[in-house]
Design a protein around this motif. Structure first.
Motif, short mmCIF file in Angstrom:
data_model
loop_
_atom_site.label_atom_id
_atom_site.label_comp_id
_atom_site.label_asym_id
_atom_site.label_seq_id
_atom_site.Cartn_x
_atom_site.Cartn_y
_atom_site.Cartn_z
N HIS A 84 -5.46 3.34 -5.63
CA HIS A 84 -5.40 4.96 -5.17
C HIS A 84 -4.10 5.21 -5.86
O HIS A 84 -3.85 4.75 -6.65
CB HIS A 84 -4.27 4.20 -3.69
CG HIS A 84 -5.48 3.39 -2.41
ND1 HIS A 84 -6.54 2.01 -2.12
CD2 HIS A 84 -6.11 3.70 -1.52
CE1 HIS A 84 -6.65 1.46 -2.22
NE2 HIS A 84 -6.51 2.54 -0.67
N SER B 129 -0.48 8.03 -5.47
CA SER B 129 0.59 8.13 -4.49
C SER B 129 0.50 10.04 -4.76
O SER B 129 0.39 10.35 -5.40
CB SER B 129 1.69 7.91 -5.35
OG SER B 129 1.93 8.27 -6.31
N SER B 130 0.77 10.37 -3.24
CA SER B 130 0.37 11.92 -2.92
C SER B 130 1.60 12.36 -3.15
O SER B 130 1.74 13.84 -3.38
CB SER B 130 -0.44 11.82 -1.11
OG SER B 130 0.38 11.43 -0.72
N CYS C 53 -11.22 -1.30 4.39
CA CYS C 53 -12.48 -0.80 4.48
C CYS C 53 -13.59 -0.44 5.86
O CYS C 53 -12.92 -1.41 6.51
CB CYS C 53 -12.85 -2.50 3.86
SG CYS C 53 -14.69 -2.76 3.58
N ARG D 110 -5.78 3.25 7.30
CA ARG D 110 -7.12 4.27 7.29
C ARG D 110 -7.13 4.51 6.04
O ARG D 110 -8.40 4.71 5.78
CB ARG D 110 -5.99 5.48 8.02
CG ARG D 110 -5.33 6.73 6.84
CD ARG D 110 -4.80 7.42 6.96
NE ARG D 110 -4.11 8.39 5.73
CZ ARG D 110 -3.23 9.04 6.14
NH1 ARG D 110 -4.24 9.94 6.69
NH2 ARG D 110 -2.38 9.77 4.99
N ARG D 111 -7.06 3.29 4.97
CA ARG D 111 -7.71 3.22 3.50
C ARG D 111 -8.53 2.27 3.56
O ARG D 111 -8.79 1.71 2.78
CB ARG D 111 -6.32 3.33 2.69
CG ARG D 111 -5.67 4.77 2.39
CD ARG D 111 -7.20 5.81 1.72
NE ARG D 111 -6.09 7.02 1.88
CZ ARG D 111 -6.75 8.39 2.72
NH1 ARG D 111 -7.65 8.30 3.01
NH2 ARG D 111 -5.84 9.42 2.25
N GLY E 265 -7.86 -4.43 2.97
CA GLY E 265 -7.02 -3.80 2.94
C GLY E 265 -6.63 -3.43 4.23
O GLY E 265 -6.59 -4.05 4.68
#
Length: 325
Positions: free
Chosen positions: A195, A197-198, A261, A258-259, A255
């Motif tokens: 993933h 980081s935003s 599987c 909301r991320r 996981g």
């Protein structure tokens, strides 16, 4: 998985066309897992990407083109069948359902979206489930008392007169505990897929800049002796308590949030049904006196270093039912 997606089987062929299609499909699946699990040196030495030395990028691009052609051909084939077929009784596949949605919501169900969903189902839902079942059988063969408990539960709640069905799973908590304990010790994805980081944040005192690649070591968490009692011991009973050990982010083979599987429910049902069928119908024994080798191999998912070999024979109570199949 491909029967659900496209209504086809890819392990045999009745003619040259089907054999060639099967060969292409198996080649794509094999290359996908080999290349997806490979280390890209260009991520660590970006200069190699610019001078053309990094061959992995080219192989990945070639693979993507090959997969895209294969999936697009499958979509077009279903589109033709839907257009030419007058029967409403034809069984629908995942592609059929998505194409029907495309007719009313074309902006949300483009061919690209449909192919992406197909690819996710194939890459995340086939090798992972097969690998988990192999690990589960290996653990059961090394822990025959757990195997006997699983068989006893099936004998009590399903019986010898029918095969286990999806509707039986709610009555089989120990079987589901076996699957969960397998996923704890041998998660199909020991590192949750990367993933990013935003935005910048601080976690546990560490500054994480925006755009940082994040990898969660699920295997280490689920085998941590500070979080789990006797983490190396196969104990399905630890998952029989009502609340389960999922709280606190200590068990997350799929996981989290909301991320997580989206195929978790499907995976748990498929693995439980197949594993349940195997131990319901057959007696199992190690192929020799030695314990089953539990060494881990290399790959995007976590395969066994040595494939499982075991002895099996029909359980006496199931012989009559098996003879009718």
């Amino acid at each position: 998985m491909m029967r659900m997606i496209g209504g086809k089987r890819y392990y045999h062929g009745n003619n040259m066309v089907e054999l060639e299609e099967t060969r292409k499909f198996k080649e794509i699946v094999t290359d996908t897992f080999q290349l997806s699990g490979a280390t890209n040196i260009g991520d660590f030495v970006p200069f190699l990407n610019y001078v053309g030395i990094n061959r992995l990028d080219k192989r990945l691009k070639d693979l993507q083109q090959k997969r895209d052609r294969f999936l697009q051909d499958l979509v077009e084939e279903h589109r033709r069948v839907r257009r030419d077929s007058c029967s409403q009784q034809r069984s629908k596949t995942m592609i059929d359902v998505l194409l029907s949605l495309q007719e009313t919501e074309s902006e949300y169900y483009t061919d690209e979206i449909i192919k992406g969903l197909m690819l996710v189902m194939l890459t995340a839902g086939s090798d992972t489930s097969a690998g988990t079942m192999e690990w589960a059988m290996s653990l059961l063969l090394n822990n025959p008392e757990a195997l006997k408990k699983g068989q006893a539960e099936l004998d009590t709640h399903v019986g010898p007169d029918k095969l286990i069905e999806e509707s039986d799973l709610n009555k089989l908590p120990y079987l589901q505990a076996i699957v969960k304990e397998t996923l704890r010790i041998c998660p199909a994805a020991p590192l949750i897929p990367a993933h990013e980081s935003s935005e910048q944040c601080t976690i546990g005192g560490f500054r994480v800049p925006s755009g940082t690649m994040l990898l969660v070591n699920v295997w280490a968490i689920q085998n941590d002796p500070t979080l789990w009692a006797e983490p190396t011991k196969f104990k399905p009973e630890r998952f029989l308590c009502p609340e389960g050990p999922r709280d606190g982010f200590v068990f997350m083979p799929f996981g989290f949030g909301r991320r997580g599987c989206p195929g978790e429910g499907l995976a748990m049902r498929v693995v439980s049904l197949v594993l349940g069928s195997l131990i319901q119908c057959f007696e199992w024994e190690r192929d020799g006196e030695e314990m089953v080798d539990m060494s881990e191999g290399v790959g995007l998912t976590m395969p066994k270093a040595r494939p499982l070999f075991a002895k099996c024979w029909p359980r006496p109570a199931m012989v009559n039912l098996l003879s009718q199949l």
